[in-house]
Design an enzyme around this catalytic site. Sequence first.
Site, PDB file in Angstrom:
ATOM      1  CD  GLU A  46      -2.944   0.130   2.497  1.00 27.83           C
ATOM      2  OE1 GLU A  46      -2.989   1.150   3.254  1.00 27.83           O
ATOM      3  OE2 GLU A  46      -3.429  -1.009   2.987  1.00 27.83           O
ATOM      4  CG  ASP A  57      -2.805   8.625   8.183  1.00 28.75           C
ATOM      5  OD1 ASP A  57      -3.199   7.366   8.346  1.00 28.75           O
ATOM      6  OD2 ASP A  57      -3.240   9.151   7.275  1.00 28.75           O
TER       7      ASP A  57
END
Lengths: 257, 392
Positions: A46, A57
């Site tokens: 990824e 995040d």
Amino acid sequence: MNRLQTLFENKKERVLSIYFTAGFPGIDDTMPTMEAIASAGADIIEIGVPYSDPIADGPTIQDSNMIALANGMSLKKLFDQIKDMRNTVSIPVVLMGYLNPIIQYGMERFLQKCQEVGVDGLILPDLPMQQYLDEFKDMFEKYGLSNTFLISPQTSEERIRQIDEHSSGFIYMVSSHSITGAKTGLTADQITYFKRVQAMNLKNPRLIGFGISDAETFTNASKYSNGAIIGSAFIKTVKNSVDLKASIHKYIKSVIQ
Amino acid sequence: MIKVDEKGFYGKFGGAYIPEMLHPNIEELKDSYEQIMASEEFQTEFQSLLKDYVGRPTPLYFAKRISEKYGAKIYFKREDLCHTGAHKVNNTVGQIILAKKLGKKRIIAETGAGQHGVATATVCALMGLECTVYMGALDIQRQRPNVERMRILGAKVVPATSGSQTLKDATNEAMRQWISNPVDTHYIIGSVVGPHPYPEMVARFQSVISEEIKSQLKEKEGRENPDIVIACVGGGSNAAGAFYHYYNTPEVRLVAAEAAGLGVNSGKSAATTALGTEGILHGSKTILMQTEDGQVVEPHSISAGLDYPGIGPVHAHLFDIGRAEFVAVEDEDAMKAGIELSRMEGIIPAIETSHAIHALNMIEYQKGDVIVINLSGRGDKDLDTYIKWGGY
């Protein structure tokens, strides 16, 4: 059928996906990192496209995004770096990125470029399902790209069914109410949620992400899904590495054992 | 007709570009806020708090000396006289009642200048709810008095240390915390930004400003509509409130004053419409300052409340269709305007508000025009900035 779909045809358990930030720790580390992830035995790569404001995040990935941007990383640069990746990397590759840089690049141009370099799927955490269906689904299909949506413990059964219907590739199960890199280890509540989704018999495979960091969490998560995604723990590994390839091999082997 | 559509768009701007983890929260809010706001129970509590706690209606003050100087009839809508010193509290009072009705136990908020943080900490104290405010580490330094006010009120102030360490980063951090605590927590966004329904909900709570202007102006001038309304725009909540009931009255000119910082082309600016392009910021499609690669540019303004790289989607729409005029006011000019108001009317304005005052020098108007300037906040919190600037 793209590489992702082929992978899940042949492997139903303990699929390991590794997230890393493009252009981190050094701007030219993108390809060496990918090659090392693949040769160490992970199943999916990824690639995180760095963004200035990554709202889903936690600190580890934010930090890697900032460093990558300071290194001069951009989407354009990324496509240059990975243009020949299919000469050395054969496992599925997924791009994960926030919408704004992609929109500035141009969605269709982006999707076309993904297909051209051999990207198999996309994870765009701030692209809502409705917007995807209204504006982009046909385009994704035209370029043969799988789209992965996230679900969380809060996602209703009805919505999980909708997401399953419109996903191709895999479903990304966020393990808890959290941003990336927050907690490690699995709680009883999380296991209840994993079992609940497992019992829904979805058509798409499921990977569990957020809070997976080592062999134990990977193995536990894999009991209730087709595998798991590691991000922040991997970023920490490469950040502190002296020999990038050796560190990546050691870490991934310790996870898959 | 300027109105939000069912999907949360004003023209092509708005929407809800959020991670799936926030979908249930946003849906819950979207499905319930209009109904709750329309209920008699909500309205009774809201109106009574606005009156007795916030101190509404705020005066519409005719500024005689400033009017003489500029050759127009200039009125100031005195939001600086609201409890806590700015318009921000109109929204936090509304959202805290909403949060209680939704059964939330904990409140989070972002803040730039600290006015929204203080307004949030205040209503949390009032209602006995736990409060955490995210604030850019740089803003914590330059808005010390507001940080301490929040702490005195019992709120926890958490520094956002990423990026430019200002409002955009505080907003990122608050969103992350909401993602991590979606069930028991309500996020009180302080401006007309963020995913739908926030921009419209916040604008509606702030719309009391233009509602009052209409009736007060009727009383003073015999007409509800001024020729011009001026307000400063960071995210744009005070402007949305001052413009709201005039959106669809085209004979009223709407003027939005953005922060040009050291100059629009200096590289140290927050003049979003002058420098920005279309994109997605904090969950909505809007105009934002960004690089060619779509990375958000770090803004600069002397006023922490305008130090934001985007604007609310409604303002992006007003700009796009030419309904509002946008001017970009430099730091130095804003500071001078603040001094001018202090010396001529005995009102020390917030530096954000000073940008709106300077706009008088940048727009064209007819002699005798009725101009309403939204005096969004008072300058107590900016004393350090005034002292450091020193030009008085």
